[in-house]
Design a protein around this motif. Structure first.
Motif, short mmCIF file in Angstrom:
data_model
loop_
_atom_site.label_atom_id
_atom_site.label_comp_id
_atom_site.label_asym_id
_atom_site.label_seq_id
_atom_site.Cartn_x
_atom_site.Cartn_y
_atom_site.Cartn_z
N MET A 175 0.83 -1.20 0.00
CA MET A 175 0.00 0.00 0.00
C MET A 175 0.86 1.25 0.00
N THR A 176 0.38 2.26 -0.67
CA THR A 176 0.99 3.58 -0.61
C THR A 176 -0.01 4.46 0.12
N ALA A 177 0.47 5.19 1.10
CA ALA A 177 -0.45 5.97 1.93
C ALA A 177 0.09 7.36 2.22
N ILE A 178 -0.81 8.21 2.66
CA ILE A 178 -0.44 9.56 3.08
C ILE A 178 -0.31 9.55 4.60
N GLN A 179 0.78 10.09 5.09
CA GLN A 179 0.99 10.15 6.53
C GLN A 179 1.12 11.60 6.96
N CYS A 180 0.37 11.98 7.96
CA CYS A 180 0.39 13.37 8.41
C CYS A 180 1.51 13.61 9.41
N LYS A 181 1.62 14.85 9.85
CA LYS A 181 2.67 15.24 10.78
C LYS A 181 2.61 14.44 12.08
N ASN A 182 1.42 13.98 12.44
CA ASN A 182 1.26 13.20 13.66
C ASN A 182 1.46 11.71 13.44
N CYS A 236 -6.67 14.27 13.62
CA CYS A 236 -6.25 15.65 13.86
C CYS A 236 -6.98 16.60 12.92
N GLU A 237 -7.29 17.75 13.42
CA GLU A 237 -8.10 18.72 12.69
C GLU A 237 -7.45 19.17 11.39
N HIS A 238 -6.15 19.34 11.44
CA HIS A 238 -5.41 19.77 10.27
C HIS A 238 -5.67 18.84 9.09
N CYS A 239 -5.54 17.55 9.35
CA CYS A 239 -5.73 16.56 8.29
C CYS A 239 -7.16 16.51 7.79
N GLU A 240 -8.08 16.63 8.68
CA GLU A 240 -9.47 16.60 8.26
C GLU A 240 -9.77 17.73 7.29
N SER A 241 -9.22 18.89 7.57
CA SER A 241 -9.47 20.01 6.66
C SER A 241 -8.72 19.81 5.34
N LEU A 242 -7.53 19.20 5.41
CA LEU A 242 -6.78 18.92 4.18
C LEU A 242 -7.55 17.98 3.27
N GLU A 243 -8.10 16.93 3.88
CA GLU A 243 -8.83 15.94 3.13
C GLU A 243 -10.05 16.57 2.45
N HIS A 244 -10.70 17.41 3.20
CA HIS A 244 -11.87 18.09 2.69
C HIS A 244 -11.50 18.98 1.50
N LYS A 245 -10.40 19.71 1.64
CA LYS A 245 -9.97 20.60 0.57
C LYS A 245 -9.58 19.84 -0.68
N PHE A 246 -8.96 18.67 -0.48
CA PHE A 246 -8.58 17.89 -1.66
C PHE A 246 -9.82 17.48 -2.43
N GLU A 247 -10.85 17.07 -1.71
CA GLU A 247 -12.08 16.67 -2.38
C GLU A 247 -12.71 17.80 -3.18
N GLU A 248 -12.65 18.98 -2.63
CA GLU A 248 -13.16 20.14 -3.37
C GLU A 248 -12.35 20.40 -4.64
N LEU A 249 -11.03 20.24 -4.49
CA LEU A 249 -10.13 20.46 -5.61
C LEU A 249 -10.44 19.47 -6.75
N ILE A 250 -10.59 18.22 -6.38
CA ILE A 250 -10.87 17.18 -7.37
C ILE A 250 -12.21 17.45 -8.07
N GLU A 251 -13.19 17.86 -7.31
CA GLU A 251 -14.49 18.18 -7.91
C GLU A 251 -14.38 19.32 -8.92
N GLU A 252 -13.56 20.29 -8.58
CA GLU A 252 -13.35 21.42 -9.50
C GLU A 252 -12.69 20.97 -10.80
N ILE A 253 -11.71 20.10 -10.66
CA ILE A 253 -10.99 19.62 -11.83
C ILE A 253 -11.90 18.78 -12.73
N LYS A 254 -12.66 17.91 -12.10
CA LYS A 254 -13.56 17.01 -12.84
C LYS A 254 -14.72 17.76 -13.46
#
Ligand SMILES: [Zn+2]
Length: 73
Positions: free
Chosen positions: A4-11, A54-72
């Protein structure tokens, strides 16, 4: 063997993952996005699903989803 390849946050929590052999363009974009935000891309045996708490990651994840929707869209 780590499959698996995964994203790991600062924590040091992994919060998104993809089976390495099925890496696609969207995942590559996701990697680049998270790296730019200070996260790491790691090779792991399995990902603890359920997301990072962690809150930071939750907001990051949310922003990525918005970004992808914009691109698509
Ligand atoms: Zn986190």
């Amino acid at each position: 063997m780590k499959g698996m390849t995964a994203i790991q946050c600062k924590n040091r929590k992994t919060f998104a993952g993809s089976v390495t052999k099925y890496i696609d363009a969207e995942w590559k974009l996701q990697e680049a996005y998270y790296k730019a935000q200070g996260c790491k891309v790691v090779e792991v045996d399995s990902v603890a699903w359920g997301g990072c708490e962690c809150e930071h990651c939750e907001s990051l994840e949310h922003k990525f989803e918005e970004l992808i929707e914009e691109i698509k869209g």
